[in-house]
Design a protein around this motif. Structure first.
Motif, PDB file in Angstrom:
ATOM      1  N   THR A  52      30.378  44.061  38.508  1.00 16.28           N
ATOM      2  CA  THR A  52      31.313  42.937  38.570  1.00 16.28           C
ATOM      3  C   THR A  52      31.230  42.114  37.287  1.00 16.28           C
ATOM      4  O   THR A  52      32.261  41.698  36.744  1.00 16.28           O
ATOM      5  CB  THR A  52      31.024  42.063  39.807  1.00 16.28           C
ATOM      6  OG1 THR A  52      31.123  42.893  40.979  1.00 16.28           O
ATOM      7  CG2 THR A  52      31.994  40.900  39.910  1.00 16.28           C
ATOM      8  N   ARG A  56      34.393  41.539  34.792  1.00 14.60           N
ATOM      9  CA  ARG A  56      34.862  40.186  34.491  1.00 14.60           C
ATOM     10  C   ARG A  56      34.832  39.891  32.986  1.00 14.60           C
ATOM     11  O   ARG A  56      35.794  39.377  32.445  1.00 14.60           O
ATOM     12  CB  ARG A  56      34.027  39.148  35.253  1.00 14.60           C
ATOM     13  CG  ARG A  56      34.261  39.185  36.751  1.00 14.60           C
ATOM     14  CD  ARG A  56      33.508  38.092  37.465  1.00 14.60           C
ATOM     15  NE  ARG A  56      34.165  36.802  37.231  1.00 14.60           N
ATOM     16  CZ  ARG A  56      33.654  35.641  37.584  1.00 14.60           C
ATOM     17  NH1 ARG A  56      32.453  35.588  38.165  1.00 14.60           N
ATOM     18  NH2 ARG A  56      34.301  34.515  37.362  1.00 14.60           N
ATOM     19  N   GLU A  88      39.971  34.532  31.681  1.00 14.15           N
ATOM     20  CA  GLU A  88      39.675  35.659  32.580  1.00 14.15           C
ATOM     21  C   GLU A  88      40.940  36.058  33.317  1.00 14.15           C
ATOM     22  O   GLU A  88      41.695  35.210  33.803  1.00 14.15           O
ATOM     23  CB  GLU A  88      38.603  35.257  33.606  1.00 14.15           C
ATOM     24  CG  GLU A  88      38.288  36.348  34.592  1.00 14.15           C
ATOM     25  CD  GLU A  88      37.212  35.969  35.604  1.00 14.15           C
ATOM     26  OE1 GLU A  88      36.747  36.868  36.317  1.00 14.15           O
ATOM     27  OE2 GLU A  88      36.827  34.786  35.674  1.00 14.15           O
ATOM     28  N   GLU A  90      42.073  37.537  36.582  1.00 12.34           N
ATOM     29  CA  GLU A  90      41.543  37.736  37.938  1.00 12.34           C
ATOM     30  C   GLU A  90      42.434  38.668  38.741  1.00 12.34           C
ATOM     31  O   GLU A  90      43.649  38.655  38.588  1.00 12.34           O
ATOM     32  CB  GLU A  90      41.512  36.388  38.682  1.00 12.34           C
ATOM     33  CG  GLU A  90      40.501  35.435  38.167  1.00 12.34           C
ATOM     34  CD  GLU A  90      39.335  35.293  39.114  1.00 12.34           C
ATOM     35  OE1 GLU A  90      39.259  35.993  40.134  1.00 12.34           O
ATOM     36  OE2 GLU A  90      38.485  34.462  38.806  1.00 12.34           O
ATOM     37  N   GLN A 108      33.216  31.458  34.629  1.00 12.18           N
ATOM     38  CA  GLN A 108      31.897  32.052  34.486  1.00 12.18           C
ATOM     39  C   GLN A 108      31.083  31.334  33.397  1.00 12.18           C
ATOM     40  O   GLN A 108      30.459  31.947  32.548  1.00 12.18           O
ATOM     41  CB  GLN A 108      32.037  33.550  34.196  1.00 12.18           C
ATOM     42  CG  GLN A 108      30.786  34.325  34.497  1.00 12.18           C
ATOM     43  CD  GLN A 108      31.013  35.817  34.487  1.00 12.18           C
ATOM     44  OE1 GLN A 108      31.034  36.430  35.534  1.00 12.18           O
ATOM     45  NE2 GLN A 108      31.148  36.414  33.333  1.00 12.18           N
TER      46      GLN A 108
END
Length: 184
Positions: A52, A56, A88, A90, A108
């Motif tokens: 993950t 990301r 990012e 998503e 993040q």
């Protein structure tokens, strides 16, 4: 030299490199988000696996703060001390505010707890603010765990303001959507 006689490590901020360890980055995220996890919150960055993290960080522009220290033999040793992810992309639907013209976002965002208070987070935010301006944005926004009032105060001191709220499908709390006007 600091009063305690220790030499402060040099910290640089740069794009995540292919040679950087995704596992080290995941462990950094887990340490940085441990406070929220201890509060009973479930932020994705506090529990995500390496796959993950990899997905990301390569969906946007990932920046890292790196501490340069000398090992006992005098060689440069680099350790990840912080990270931030600009723009990012998503899979989950995000807050409508993030899609408004002129709005860039980051996610993040993490600084190793042992390195907090030394300006690393501010330097990472500076990079994102500069990138947002370079991309033509006039606002820089983020989503953060609303129950983490210490973190919210950090953002408010940096000039961010509350825009609204959002519920991500993978968290167990309401997120506060914050934004800062850039260049003014």
């Amino acid at each position: 030299m600091p009063e305690d006689g220790k030499i402060s490590p040099v910290v640089t901020v740069r794009r995540l490199a292919p040679s950087d360890s995704i596992s080290e980055l995941t462990r950094l995220l887990h340490r940085a988000y441990a406070k929220q996890m201890a509060m009973g919150l479930r932020p994705l960055a506090g529990r995500q696996d390496d796959a993950t993290t990899r997905k990301r960080v390569f969906s946007g522009e990932c920046y890292v703060a790196v501490r340069h220290e000398k090992d006992p033999e005098g060689r440069d040793r680099q350790r990840l001390a912080g990270t931030i992810l600009f723009h990012e992309v998503e899979e989950a639907q995000g807050p409508p505010y993030f899609s408004k013209p002129g709005v860039a976002s980051f996610s993040q965002f993490a600084v190793d707890p042992l390195c907090q208070g030394g300006g690393i987070g501010l330097r990472l935010l500076d990079v994102c603010e500069r990138r947002a301006l370079e991309s033509g944005a006039t606002e820089l926004a983020c989503s953060m765990a609303e129950p983490d009032t210490d973190l919210m105060q950090f953002y408010f001191r940096r000039g961010y303001r509350l825009i609204g709220h959002w519920q991500w499908p993978y968290t167990n709390y309401r997120s506060a959507i914050l934004s800062k006007t850039l260049g003014g």
